[in-house]
Motif scaffolding. Structure first.
Motif, PDB file in Angstrom:
ATOM      1  N   ALA A 197      -9.889  -1.403   7.103  1.00  0.00           N
ATOM      2  CA  ALA A 197      -9.178  -0.748   6.011  1.00  0.00           C
ATOM      3  C   ALA A 197      -9.988  -0.778   4.719  1.00  0.00           C
ATOM      4  O   ALA A 197      -9.733   0.012   3.802  1.00  0.00           O
ATOM      5  CB  ALA A 197      -7.823  -1.410   5.799  1.00  0.00           C
ATOM      6  N   LEU A 198     -10.973  -1.670   4.631  1.00  0.00           N
ATOM      7  CA  LEU A 198     -11.840  -1.724   3.453  1.00  0.00           C
ATOM      8  C   LEU A 198     -12.685  -0.466   3.307  1.00  0.00           C
ATOM      9  O   LEU A 198     -13.233  -0.206   2.226  1.00  0.00           O
ATOM     10  CB  LEU A 198     -12.746  -2.955   3.541  1.00  0.00           C
TER      11      LEU A 198
ATOM     12  N   ASP B 159       0.817  -1.222   0.000  1.00  0.00           N
ATOM     13  CA  ASP B 159       0.000   0.000   0.000  1.00  0.00           C
ATOM     14  C   ASP B 159       0.848   1.268   0.000  1.00  0.00           C
ATOM     15  O   ASP B 159       0.373   2.320  -0.422  1.00  0.00           O
ATOM     16  CB  ASP B 159      -0.951   0.006   1.195  1.00  0.00           C
TER      17      ASP B 159
ATOM     18  N   HIS C 243      -6.765  -4.468   0.982  1.00  0.00           N
ATOM     19  CA  HIS C 243      -6.401  -3.056   1.076  1.00  0.00           C
ATOM     20  C   HIS C 243      -5.106  -2.784   0.325  1.00  0.00           C
ATOM     21  O   HIS C 243      -4.975  -1.769  -0.369  1.00  0.00           O
ATOM     22  CB  HIS C 243      -6.251  -2.649   2.545  1.00  0.00           C
ATOM     23  N   SER C 244      -4.135  -3.677   0.436  1.00  0.00           N
ATOM     24  CA  SER C 244      -2.855  -3.492  -0.254  1.00  0.00           C
ATOM     25  C   SER C 244      -3.063  -3.451  -1.766  1.00  0.00           C
ATOM     26  O   SER C 244      -2.443  -2.633  -2.464  1.00  0.00           O
ATOM     27  CB  SER C 244      -1.889  -4.617   0.114  1.00  0.00           C
TER      28      SER C 244
ATOM     29  N   ASP D 122     -12.123  -6.259   7.653  1.00  0.00           N
ATOM     30  CA  ASP D 122     -11.013  -5.357   7.957  1.00  0.00           C
ATOM     31  C   ASP D 122     -11.516  -3.930   7.745  1.00  0.00           C
ATOM     32  O   ASP D 122     -12.059  -3.609   6.682  1.00  0.00           O
ATOM     33  CB  ASP D 122      -9.837  -5.648   7.021  1.00  0.00           C
TER      34      ASP D 122
ATOM     35  N   GLN E 166     -10.786  -9.196   4.264  1.00  0.00           N
ATOM     36  CA  GLN E 166      -9.439  -8.733   4.586  1.00  0.00           C
ATOM     37  C   GLN E 166      -8.405  -9.193   3.562  1.00  0.00           C
ATOM     38  O   GLN E 166      -7.508  -8.441   3.184  1.00  0.00           O
ATOM     39  CB  GLN E 166      -9.038  -9.219   5.979  1.00  0.00           C
TER      40      GLN E 166
ATOM     41  N   ILE F 293     -12.143   1.952   0.263  1.00  0.00           N
ATOM     42  CA  ILE F 293     -12.496   1.630  -1.128  1.00  0.00           C
ATOM     43  C   ILE F 293     -13.273   2.761  -1.799  1.00  0.00           C
ATOM     44  O   ILE F 293     -12.899   3.200  -2.899  1.00  0.00           O
ATOM     45  CB  ILE F 293     -13.249   0.289  -1.192  1.00  0.00           C
TER      46      ILE F 293
ATOM     47  N   CYS G 119      -9.890   4.693  11.903  1.00  0.00           N
ATOM     48  CA  CYS G 119     -10.924   3.918  11.219  1.00  0.00           C
ATOM     49  C   CYS G 119     -12.319   4.433  11.552  1.00  0.00           C
ATOM     50  O   CYS G 119     -13.225   4.393  10.719  1.00  0.00           O
ATOM     51  CB  CYS G 119     -10.804   2.444  11.589  1.00  0.00           C
TER      52      CYS G 119
END
Length: 593
Positions: free
Chosen positions: A447-448, A327, A384-385, A445, A437, A451, A503
């Motif tokens: 981190a999604l 990322d 995410h990456s 996750d 994830q 998007i 988050c």
């Protein structure tokens, strides 16, 4: 950065840099590990704290049975010298005060040699470190500490000037405390005066911008993630890390926050730091660097420190510097695109470096990595990456198109679209109706949440809405967002940590994108209520214990606060103005996908 407790004790201070050894480390142990207390001689005083206007000058007011006094704390920089100034003023009646200075260099492990020099200054020396203290208060040694008592009455002022310098250099002149206060206030007033009007949450956003400024290195422009090491993500647990370094993933958010506030000088310095740090072979890029761009951040433990409320181990350095996290390419290339859009002065070598990074990413984007959360387990195909790898290509393409830069656009577009297709095919679980994830995983996750923020997919896409619903169902604790469920995600550590504040701000942004404005405002106000008494945030929050957790103050939390506030203000209360997107976002090339 000096961290001052409500009792008037400086319990954490590393000199001369954020990542230097601490001379006051009581935060991770007790008074014997180093601190500097100035407070009432008797316990039981009522305490009120505040920053003086839009500055980093801290005022701690003590109200006792006999009167009221205020301790004014600030720091200054001179060539090769760091000054810590503490002024005690009597406001009403009289107050008996005491001071206790316990210097322990190298994180509480080294007791200095103490003497009084010819000018009446107390000199404390060990190896390369030297502290000099000048004060009219009569001091004495007592149990390896320097103590003193004094009384301050209404209208009186007692000053303390402590400075750090290299022990093998000539002694610096003592700082003029009163003149230093005037200069410091003038500096911060001038700095804050350049910041653009910020609207509804102006004072709150200003405090966060000041905190980012406080976390930036004057010499290098690097911005550290936090001022501390090893403040726990769970009290008594081992999730204790050193955050006094510069993470690349903060780059884009940092630039947005600084540029949006009109802090172009700091943004330029951060961008220049970024270019220097990642220079070299693209396959050597790291996720984090030292304050000046150092690459070797070896991690070790300090067993003589018992940890914050018994949370061990206490660590210095960060082994995650050696991890592979795809990322970071998206963060770096996104940051440089944003810098160009803002008109920051480009370096001649910028585009050549970006091309080299993209070409390297072409070779490695399909490989597994360690992920945004730096889990200490096996590498995976983190969604995410992959999304941020897509951002890397998308940002490079936009830079080439919008600024007429030479690039193999057809090839880059092909790779970008291949990443997009792979993520949508392998990163989305149709049974759960959610992105997950990692490829093949059933785990969620937070981190999604990026998007739709990076325009990988539009907010209206059913897959985005399904992912948001799943996160709301499974990762919320008392309305705040966990990074992931540490009880089911194998991250190499025992389970348990607080809700992640960045988050939680990303959830605010997602609500804005979904036009769920009432929920966005409600969550944002709840997050603001978590700040401490002077407006600062840590990394995480414990909804059960009702306390902040993790390293402090945390740049990522304050960056996210600033950007969420701007996103909310762009909604104009309920309706986002036509044609505008939330502040943090920029459309994908060719329109939203």
């Amino acid at each position: 950065m000096a961290l001052v407790g409500c009792d008037g004790s400086i319990d954490w201070l590393c000199l001369p840099r954020f990542d230097s050894g601490a001379c006051f480390a009581a935060l991770l142990g007790g008074p014997d590990h180093g601190r500097w207390l100035i407070g009432p001689a008797k316990d039981g005083a009522k305490v009120r704290r505040r920053y003086r206007g839009d500055t980093l000058i801290l005022e701690t007011e003590f109200q006792t049975e006999t009167g009221t006094a205020v301790v004014i704390d600030f720091m200054m920089r001179r060539d090769g010298v760091v000054d810590i100034i503490r002024l005690v003023r009597g406001l009403k009646g009289s107050v008996d005060m005491r001071t206790e200075l316990v210097v322990r260099f190298e994180y509480g492990s080294i007791i200095p040699w103490v003497m009084v020099d010819g000018g009446g200054q107390l000199q404390l020396t060990a190896g390369p470190d030297r502290l000099l203290l000048l004060t009219p208060v009569k001091l004495r040694g007592e149990d390896m500490k320097t103590v003193g008592e004094f009384t301050v009455s209404e209208g009186e002022e007692v000053g303390f000037a402590l400075n750090w310098s290299l022990s093998y250099q000539p002694q610096p002149e003592p700082a003029d405390a009163a003149a230093g206060l005037r200069q410091s206030e003038e500096f911060w007033d001038a700095w804050a005066g350049k910041v653009k009007p910020l609207g509804q949450w102006s004072s709150i956003m200003m405090r966060s911008l000041l905190t980012l400024k406080a976390l930036s290195d004057l010499d290098t422009g690097g911005i550290v993630a936090a001022a501390t090491t090893s403040l726990p993500e769970k009290i008594g647990g081992p999730r204790n890390w050193d955050y006094r370094f510069c993470w690349l993933r903060d780059a884009t958010l940092t630039l947005f926050a600084l540029m949006g506030g009109g802090c172009l000088g700091e943004a330029q310095s951060w961008r220049d730091w970024l270019i220097r740090a990642v220079a070299g072979s693209p396959d050597d890029i790291q996720i984090m660097y030292g304050v000046a761009g150092e690459r070797r951040l070896a991690e070790f433990e300090m067993p003589w420190l018992p940890g914050y409320e018994g949370s061990t181990p206490v660590r210095v350095g960060n082994a995650a510097a050696g991890q592979v996290q795809l990322d970071v390419y998206g963060e770096v290339l996104g940051a440089l695109y944003v810098a160009r859009k803002a008109g920051l002065t480009p370096d001649d070598a910028d585009w050549a470096l970006e091309i080299a990074l993209v070409e390297h990413l072409e070779k490695i984007w399909e490989q597994p990595d360690d992920g945004i959360w730096e889990v200490r387990g096996d590498r995976q195909q983190f969604v995410h990456s992959k999304v941020m790898a897509w951002v890397a290509f998308d940002s490079a393409i936009k830079s080439a198109v919008e600024f007429d830069l030479k690039a193999p656009l057809d090839r880059w577009r092909t790779v970008r679209d291949a990443i997009h297709a792979q993520v949508c095919e392998r990163g989305f679980d149709t049974e759960r109706n959610s992105f997950v994830q990692a490829y093949g995983s059933k785990v969620l996750d937070a981190a999604l949440l990026i998007i739709p923020k990076v325009r990988f997919l539009p907010p209206s896409d059913p897959r985005v809405k399904g992912t948001l619903a799943a996160i709301e169902k499974e990762l919320l604790r008392d309305g705040f967002v966990l990074r992931y469920d540490s009880g089911i995600t194998e991250d190499g550590l025992p389970p348990g940590e607080g809700a992640f504040l960045a988050c939680s701000f990303w959830l605010v942004d997602n609500y804005v994108l979904q036009e769920r404005y009432d929920e966005a405002h409600e969550l944002f106000e709840r997050l603001l209520s978590l700040r401490n008494d002077v407006g600062l945030l840590a990394e995480e929050y414990d909804p059960v214990g009702k306390r902040l957790l993790g390293n402090f103050p945390q740049a990522f939390s304050h960056l996210s606060l600033i950007n969420s506030a701007r996103n909310l203000m762009m909604t104009n209360g309920k309706v986002r103005p036509p044609g505008e997107t939330p502040h943090e976002l920029h459309p994908a090339e060719g329109g939203v996908r």
